[in-house]
Design an enzyme around this catalytic site. Structure first.
Site, PDB file in Angstrom:
ATOM      1  N   CYS A  66     -15.955  34.169 -12.129  1.00 41.47           N
ATOM      2  CA  CYS A  66     -17.129  34.674 -12.837  1.00 41.47           C
ATOM      3  C   CYS A  66     -18.026  33.483 -13.133  1.00 41.47           C
ATOM      4  O   CYS A  66     -17.725  32.359 -12.725  1.00 41.47           O
ATOM      5  CB  CYS A  66     -16.760  35.467 -14.092  1.00 41.47           C
ATOM      6  SG  CYS A  66     -16.079  34.522 -15.468  1.00 41.47           S
ATOM      7  N   HIS A  99       2.170  21.450 -14.989  1.00 43.45           N
ATOM      8  CA  HIS A  99       2.677  21.379 -16.360  1.00 43.45           C
ATOM      9  C   HIS A  99       2.812  22.719 -17.060  1.00 43.45           C
ATOM     10  O   HIS A  99       3.611  22.847 -17.982  1.00 43.45           O
ATOM     11  CB  HIS A  99       1.789  20.466 -17.203  1.00 43.45           C
ATOM     12  CG  HIS A  99       2.030  19.017 -16.944  1.00 43.45           C
ATOM     13  ND1 HIS A  99       1.498  18.032 -17.741  1.00 43.45           N
ATOM     14  CD2 HIS A  99       2.743  18.376 -15.986  1.00 43.45           C
ATOM     15  CE1 HIS A  99       1.874  16.850 -17.276  1.00 43.45           C
ATOM     16  NE2 HIS A  99       2.620  17.035 -16.204  1.00 43.45           N
TER      17      HIS A  99
END
Length: 147
Positions: A66, A99
């Site tokens: 978007c 991570h």
């Protein structure tokens, strides 16, 4: 499986990414919309569709686009099992996978060229979760907050 969705602001770049995935990476993405340009559509509708699919399938990934990436990211993260990150560059996409074991990449079309976007997508898809104990501990804390 790769699911992809975009509102009207991400529609053109989404088409470019789908072609890139197919032609360059030999990956068939499942396009969950928008299927045509419509200036009145709303990002949360597509984010919800992609996030629900990704959350149901263990190794599935999602790509959402978007204008700023924020609406898609906020919406996707409302779905249990969906872990969306904003990927404004290759390093952020890599670290989100490495991570946080993110399974959805949200792209801000306002700030990306087509080429930069596909580099970010490629990095996201090729990066594996680190699996370090401290990272797993953190992810489990996040999962406990889900309803």
């Amino acid at each position: 499986m790769i699911y992809i969705g975009a509102d009207h602001r991400g529609y053109q770049l989404k088409k470019y990414i789908v072609r890139y995935l197919d032609k360059q990476l030999h990956i068939k993405a499942v396009d969950l919309g928008a299927s045509e340009y419509n200036a009145e559509d709303d990002a949360p509708d597509f984010a919800k569709a992609v996030a629900k699919k990704v959350a149901k399938e263990k190794d599935a990934k999602g790509i959402l686009l978007c204008w700023t990436g924020h609406t898609m990211c906020i919406t996707a993260n409302k779905i249990k099992g969906a872990y969306a990150i904003l990927g404004h560059n290759m390093e952020s996409a890599e670290m989100g996978r490495r991570h946080n074991n993110a399974n959805i990449l949200c792209l801000p079309t306002k700030f990306l060229t087509n080429e930069h976007a596909v580099q970010i997508v490629k990095k996201f898809l090729e990066t594996e979760f680190d699996g370090d104990k401290r990272l797993i501990r953190r992810i489990n804390k996040i999962k406990k907050m889900e309803k």
